[in-house]
Design an enzyme around this catalytic site. Structure first.
Site, mmCIF file in Angstrom:
data_model
loop_
_atom_site.group_PDB
_atom_site.id
_atom_site.type_symbol
_atom_site.label_atom_id
_atom_site.label_comp_id
_atom_site.label_asym_id
_atom_site.label_seq_id
_atom_site.Cartn_x
_atom_site.Cartn_y
_atom_site.Cartn_z
ATOM 1 N N GLU A 109 28.558 46.419 -4.273
ATOM 2 C CA GLU A 109 28.987 47.565 -3.454
ATOM 3 C C GLU A 109 28.462 48.903 -3.948
ATOM 4 O OE1 GLU A 109 31.103 45.328 -4.807
ATOM 5 O OE2 GLU A 109 32.911 45.087 -3.590
ATOM 6 N N ASP A 119 33.219 42.526 -4.481
ATOM 7 C CA ASP A 119 34.481 42.250 -5.168
ATOM 8 C C ASP A 119 35.145 40.979 -4.631
ATOM 9 O OD1 ASP A 119 34.218 44.474 -6.760
ATOM 10 O OD2 ASP A 119 35.371 45.772 -5.424
ATOM 11 N N ASP A 123 38.055 40.200 -3.578
ATOM 12 C CA ASP A 123 39.291 40.358 -2.828
ATOM 13 C C ASP A 123 38.938 40.371 -1.343
ATOM 14 O OD1 ASP A 123 38.107 42.815 -2.508
ATOM 15 O OD2 ASP A 123 39.605 43.938 -3.635
ATOM 16 N N GLU A 128 38.749 42.751 0.836
ATOM 17 C CA GLU A 128 37.794 43.798 1.202
ATOM 18 C C GLU A 128 36.380 43.400 0.795
ATOM 19 O OE1 GLU A 128 37.497 47.736 2.937
ATOM 20 O OE2 GLU A 128 39.324 46.624 2.506
ATOM 21 N N TYR A 143 38.702 43.985 -13.377
ATOM 22 C CA TYR A 143 38.892 44.496 -12.024
ATOM 23 C C TYR A 143 40.253 45.167 -11.887
ATOM 24 C CZ TYR A 143 38.490 44.648 -6.950
ATOM 25 O OH TYR A 143 38.405 45.059 -5.638
ATOM 26 N N ARG A 146 42.035 46.211 -9.143
ATOM 27 C CA ARG A 146 42.937 46.007 -7.996
ATOM 28 C C ARG A 146 43.520 44.606 -8.101
ATOM 29 N NH1 ARG A 146 38.493 48.642 -5.413
ATOM 30 N NH2 ARG A 146 39.008 50.812 -4.993
ATOM 31 N N HIS A 152 43.443 37.654 -9.498
ATOM 32 C CA HIS A 152 42.739 38.119 -10.682
ATOM 33 C C HIS A 152 43.659 38.132 -11.892
ATOM 34 C CE1 HIS A 152 39.711 39.358 -7.861
ATOM 35 N NE2 HIS A 152 40.539 40.191 -7.271
#
Length: 951
Positions: A9, A95, A97, A99, A321, A323, A368
């Site tokens: 990203e 990532d 997740d 998103e 990570y 989040r 995670h």
């Protein structure tokens, strides 16, 4: 040699990962999402009247979204396509997740690769983790993509259906959101509690006691009981100021002073001694929520600033990570934490067995690890001090300490509680008084040697007795009374949310997710629903009106349990237990609809869908929705141009005197006054409202007529401060059209603007007179002229005294000089002005002493002061400057608020100005990159092989 393209990203992430992979890998960044739902106005003309025209989502065909590559991303997409053309494999390394999974899917849809595609995932950026991820890839997780796409469509439907209702009934520009509106409701409800709160007073007695008059062993104790009945404290009163129980003793000032007098003259006896072991366990490693809370408490960072700094630490390989809602640590991380604790503090500080934290918060989503230092061995703060500075170092140190402490031994000690009795028979209140003292002594600090968690302000909280040491006492021992004093108290209202406590409450209620906490807390402030005063979050009156409309007409949409159930539904979609289309159908069209009969439980609960709520919306009383009762005949109304107080006057009653004037020709006009942003809702009492109404009576006060023009001069209170202005006569009416002629639409002609001038800082709206107003309106004042240049080029130039945005100043052509006071605008002479111009011009104003000192910053450790700058007051620690926001006053700003403003400024990084792009004469004709999402999705491997077979 095979060439492999890896897409992440962010450019920072790409740079770091590129250094860990071999020369056969090319790493580039998509810079976030490359496409999204467009605004309906941005749809192609042929689609605006079709099924996609309202939402850019076809709700009748499986909620099919229409995506468009953003204009700013077209160049990036072309670059990625070029790199892909020269590659043999594509690694999507966004990532891990929802998103990130969605970004990977969008890349796949837009790039349309004809080479094998692999999904590469990791949650820390170290050489070992990246190389392992490159060798253990997986397919794209379609369920995660579905969950993220459902969330995006859900938010689009919610916002586009509900926001227009707010525009029509309250004010244009307002917005509603699935999580945003519920979070705003939480802040509004807390303020409502504060507004309804009524304080109660109560008294107690504190005594100081010692065995044998030994002041070295003296300790304090509080009065806790009278004749066996417990003495009332703040916890015993409700929010209306009433006692919750009649079984407690409510002391008043007279009684408390009588008790204190008799205790001071008496002798205390130890009636009870209790001692028990004290144990305190370390907190679990950080989740996204707890990191934001602790960064707010200890480092004064906003949620947004904390996540911005954590993002940089993650992308540069310092932490895992950021989040996550998991509190577990990997085996290697447990070994690293235990090893460092043993090396730094000794073997006694590490328990025999590793600590394994279990249990997740409500609706836990991600899988995670907890947030911890990256790698199988942790770098200590001292080892990264040369690489990290300021907030990055402070946040890394916080994460490191919390992680290491989580694997350390319990803190141990003992807690002693002593009860004393003192006879007070002659006091007239009771016969026997009982005092209690507690003390906790830590004998082994354990994890506290590394880290201690911060605490939020609690209502009616008991004092912390940790560290208080009591003397060795036994029952029956007599103690001397060194002093006894009565103390009065007031109950306190519920504390306002801070960003830290709001995030904590959202997590506990299952509202939002780790990836959205910071953005939601930021959004409700950016949209004007919540302001900050220090660290406290204060709702605006607009928020009151919006939440009331939603509670009355869309109650399920701002229901806490309903919102949490929607998050659970998204979780079930991510797990593959519920279908995306079925769930959205229930949300939008409701239960029992014929579009999806007999749907299994799994969508949002409720009988009515969003579409039906909006279509069958009853008539909304816009005035009633925007009215908040204050009491005593006064209300607050949220108008088109902002909030104001209004005195509600019955028909036939005089607004000022309250006298009945039933024979009046018409009802008196109610008095109104504008509310400034610096008044919090719970501070708007009837008394404060009437003060504003009295002040507003002077608003529009005619001071007299200007002798030169005959125009009325009036003084007014404006949104940006008091000012004076002249009233110009109304323009003449246009001539009436001839009989039978078609009336022509008159052209709007701009008339002369009235002169207007702000009052000086030391002037008062209530006392300003006509002469002063005329002097203000005469500005800028011409002091005289001087000759500039020589010979034929000589010309006369005026010197004027003017009041500007940054204060009073002189102007001579293009040369301006600052004045020290506003009064000089009236008093300075031409000779004095020339003397100022004769001096060398100084850049900026002369250094002024700070307006306020706030103490040392917790990050930079440098003194922070408030200064008055060219663009207004600001805080600085000598390295970072941050302008005060609306609602921040230099005189009343707290150290915590100053530290927070500096933290936010550091998190943004230095401001960079973009250079204007050179215009090119040749236009590039690019194909439209808008695309519809395909109805059926296949796994990455299948897509790749299918694309290859059609080549």
């Amino acid at each position: 040699m095979a060439r492999k393209l890896v897409i992440v990203e962010s450019p920072a992430k790409a740079k770091k990962i590129g250094g860990y992979l071999g020369d056969d890998y090319v790493v580039d960044a998509s810079v976030g999402h490359i496409r999204d739902l467009p605004n309906p106005s941005e749809l192609p003309a042929e689609m605006k009247k079709g099924p996609y025209g309202k939402f850019a989502v076809n709700v009748d065909e499986g909620f099919d979204p229409y995506y468009v590559v953003a204009s700013a991303k077209k160049k990036k997409v072309a670059e990625l396509k070029r790199l892909l053309k020269d590659s043999d494999e594509l690694y999507l390394a966004t990532d891990e997740d929802r998103e990130g999974e969605a970004i990977a899917w969008h890349l796949l849809e837009v790039l349309k690769p004809k080479v094998p595609v692999k999904r590469m995932v990791f949650h820390e950026i170290t050489r070992e983790a990246i190389q392992h991820a490159a060798n253990t890839t997986r397919d794209l997780d379609d369920h995660l993509v579905d969950a993220q796409e459902t969330r995006r469509v859900l938010d689009r439907l919610y916002g586009y259906e509900v926001s227009p209702v707010l525009w029509r009934k309250i004010r244009r520009g307002l917005s509603a959101g699935r999580v945003q509106s519920v979070t705003t409701r939480m802040v509004v409800e807390r303020e409502r509690e504060r507004m309804a709160f009524r304080s109660a007073s109560y008294w107690d007695v504190e005594g100081e006691f010692a065995p044998g008059s030994s002041t070295a062993q003296a300790f304090t104790a509080k009065l806790t009981a009278l004749d066996g009945a417990r003495v009332a404290t703040g916890r015993d009163f409700d929010d209306r100021g009433n006692l919750k129980s009649d079984k407690v003793f409510h002391l008043d000032a007279t009684q408390a002073n009588a008790i204190a007098e008799h205790v001071a003259a008496g002798v205390a006896t130890v009636s009870s001694v209790q001692e028990k072991p004290y144990t305190r366990r370390p907190s679990a490693p950080f989740t996204t929520s707890t990191l934001q809370q602790e960064a707010g408490r200890k480092l004064r960072m906003s949620s947004k600033a904390a996540m911005s700094v954590a993002q940089r630490l993650y992308e540069n390989g310092y932490i895992t990570y950021m989040r996550t809602d998991s509190i577990t640590l990997s085996e290697s991380a447990i070994r690293a934490a235990r090893g460092q604790a043993r090396d730094l503090y000794g073997a006694d500080y590490v328990p025999d067995q590793p600590r394994r934290y279990q249990g997740k918060v409500k609706n836990a989503q991600e899988a995670h690890e907890a947030i911890r230092p990256a790698g199988d061995t942790f770098r200590t703060p001292a080892q990264v001090a040369g690489e990290l500075r300021g907030e990055e170092f402070a946040l890394y140190e916080l994460i490191w300490k919390r992680t290491v402490a989580s694997q350390m031994a319990d803190a141990r000690g003992s807690t002693a509680t002593v009860k004393l009795t003192v006879p007070i028979e002659d006091s007239g209140v009771a016969k026997q008084s009982e005092f209690t003292a507690s003390g906790t002594v830590i004998t082994f600090r354990g994890f506290l040697a590394a880290y201690e968690e911060g605490r939020d302000v609690e209502r009616n909280a008991k004092g912390d007795d940790t560290g208080t040491r009591l003397p060795k006492l036994s029952e029956g021992v007599s103690l001397d009374v060194l002093r006894a004093e009565a103390e009065g108290h007031q109950t306190s209202p519920p504390p306002r949310y801070t960003e830290a406590t709001l995030v904590k409450a959202m997590e506990e209620m299952g509202i939002g997710r780790p990836s959205t906490y910071a953005s939601i807390v930021g959004t409700i402030q950016d949209r004007g629903y919540v302001n900050k005063r220090g660290t406290a979050l204060i709702p605006t009156w607009t928020a009151f009106a919006v939440i009331r409309l939603l509670e009355v007409h869309f109650p399920s949409l701002v229901d806490y349990d309903f919102t949490a159930s929607m998050e659970e539904g998204l979780d079930r979609i991510a797990a593959g237990d519920v279908g995306r289309v079925d769930w959205l159908t229930r949300f939008y069209f409701g239960d029992g609809n014929d579009r999806a009969p007999g749907l299994p439980a799994g969508g949002p609960d409720g009988n009515e869908g969003l579409q039906e709520m909006v279509e069958h919306l009853p008539e909304i009383d816009a005035r009633g929705i925007s009215t908040i009762e204050i009491g005593d005949g006064v209300v607050v109304r949220v108008g088109r141009y902002g909030p104001y107080v209004e005195e509600v006057v019955p028909e036939g009653v005089d607004a000022k005197t309250g006298e009945v004037t039933s024979d009046s020709a018409e009802a008196p006009k109610p008095r109104r006054a504008t509310i400034n942003d610096d008044i919090a809702p719970d501070e708007m009492t009837p008394e404060r409202a009437r003060e504003l109404l009295v002040s507003a009576d002077d608003d529009g006060r005619v001071l007299g007529q200007d002798p030169a023009t005959g125009h009325d001069i009036i003084a007014r209170a404006g949104r940006y401060g008091p000012y004076v202005t002249e009233v110009l006569p109304a323009p003449p009416e246009p001539p009436a059209p001839a009989e039978g002629a078609k009336p022509k639409r008159a052209k709007k002609v701009a008339g002369p603007k009235p002169r207007t001038a702000s009052l000086f800082k030391d002037m008062d709206l209530a006392t300003i007179d006509l002469d002063t107003a005329l002097k203000l309106l005469s500005l800028p004042r011409v002091l005289g002229t001087v000759t500039e240049g020589e010979g034929d080029e000589a010309k006369q130039v005026e010197i004027t005294a003017q009041n500007g945005r940054y204060g009073p100043y002189l102007k001579k052509g293009t040369d301006s000089r600052s004045l020290n006071t506003e009064q000089q605008l009236f008093d300075i002479t031409l000779e004095e002005a020339l003397a100022i111009y004769a001096e060398p011009k100084r850049r900026g104003r002369a250094a002024q002493p700070p307006l306020k000192e706030l103490g040392n910053d917790p990050v930079s450790a440098k003194p922070v002061v408030v200064k008055d700058g060219r663009f207004g007051p600001y805080v600085t620690d000598g390295e970072t400057n941050a302008t005060l926001r609306r609602g921040d006053e230099p005189e009343s700003i707290t150290p915590e608020r100053g530290f927070e403003l500096l933290a936010e400024k550091r998190a943004k990084g230095p401001t960079t100005r973009k250079r204007a792009a050179k215009k090119t004469t040749k236009k590039a004709t690019a194909k439209k990159t808008a695309t519809k999402k395909t109805a059926a999705k296949k796994s990455t491997a299948k897509k790749a092989s299918a694309a290859k077979s059609t080549d």
